[in-house]
Design an enzyme around this catalytic site. Structure first.
Site, mmCIF file in Angstrom:
data_model
loop_
_atom_site.group_PDB
_atom_site.id
_atom_site.type_symbol
_atom_site.label_atom_id
_atom_site.label_comp_id
_atom_site.label_asym_id
_atom_site.label_seq_id
_atom_site.Cartn_x
_atom_site.Cartn_y
_atom_site.Cartn_z
ATOM 1 C CG HIS A 151 -20.124 -72.307 91.536
ATOM 2 N ND1 HIS A 151 -20.956 -73.242 90.967
ATOM 3 C CD2 HIS A 151 -20.231 -71.191 90.766
ATOM 4 C CE1 HIS A 151 -21.533 -72.721 89.893
ATOM 5 N NE2 HIS A 151 -21.108 -71.472 89.751
ATOM 6 C CD GLU A 152 -18.849 -67.566 91.792
ATOM 7 O OE1 GLU A 152 -18.313 -67.411 90.684
ATOM 8 O OE2 GLU A 152 -20.082 -67.507 91.951
ATOM 9 C CD GLU A 169 -22.576 -70.191 86.074
ATOM 10 O OE1 GLU A 169 -22.336 -70.679 87.208
ATOM 11 O OE2 GLU A 169 -22.161 -69.075 85.713
#
Length: 220
Positions: A142-143, A185
């Site tokens: 995700h990051e 996101e």
């Protein structure tokens, strides 16, 4: 004319291969090439840390398409693995006590967050899984997706094309008060679903078919 059994098997095999991300059927050479690239990107902590878990994080990052990893390397981005809190690091000390975007009302600050991504990536070792201080399907993917979005793809999550997809599917992965509010996101989480494993890849394809096709086309 009816196709032979062997031909049918071959056709089905080709279809299955074409419907999954490259990483899902990448050969050992490709995975090793990705790990070699990551060896020039990932920075391990000094002192004592969980080496097995750190290596597992690298193995999961190696699922990402090699062209993205090479682009991160060319842009001199480093993925820093941390043995302690993010805000204990000198370069992130300014975040102490600060509430992250989207975390308002949770009572949490950056002191509680196990990772960040964008122009830099920092990840706490041992916090990969959902529920470990975050709601992402996988922390490192995700990051790192944020960095790929920002550095490699020129903030493609802010593009008109992706925002149209986001408007239709942004609430389809759950966590609607976060993923359903911020396109960047939702992009990062979708990217993590796409590359984590075959199960999450299939879930993304089912829940967010337009997002899946978007990521699939980006990887071509």
């Amino acid at each position: 004319m009816r196709p032979s059994k062997k031909l049918l098997i071959a056709i089905i095999s080709i279809f299955l291969i074409s419907s999954v991300p490259v990483s899902a059927h990448a050969d050992s050479t490709t995975i090793q090439q990705n790990k070699d690239t990551l060896s020039q990107i990932v920075v391990f902590p000094t002192g004592n840390y969980d080496k097995n878990e750190a290596n597992a994080m690298v193995n999961r990052l190696a699922n990402i398409d090699g062209k993205y990893l090479n682009a991160l390397k060319q842009n001199n981005l480093k993925i820093k693995l941390l043995s302690g809190k993010l805000t204990d690091e000198k370069e992130y000390a300014y975040l102490k006590g600060v509430v992250p975007k989207g975390w308002e009302g949770t009572g949490k600050t950056w002191d509680d967050v196990p990772g960040l991504g964008g122009s830099t990536v920092a990840l706490r070792i041992g916090f990969s899984n959902k529920g470990k201080g975050h709601d992402a399907i996988n922390l490192e993917l995700h990051e790192t997706a944020h960095a790929i979005d920002h550095i490699v793809l020129n903030d493609i999550s802010k593009s008109a094309q992706f925002k149209q997809i986001f408007a239709k599917e942004g609430r389809s992965l759950g966590n609607v008060n976060y993923l359903g509010v911020y396109p960047e996101e939702f992009f990062a989480e979708s990217f993590a679903y796409y590359y984590l494993n075959q199960d999450t890849n299939s879930k993304l394809k089912s829940a967010c078919p337009q997002t899946y096709s978007f990521l699939q086309n980006l990887a071509k």
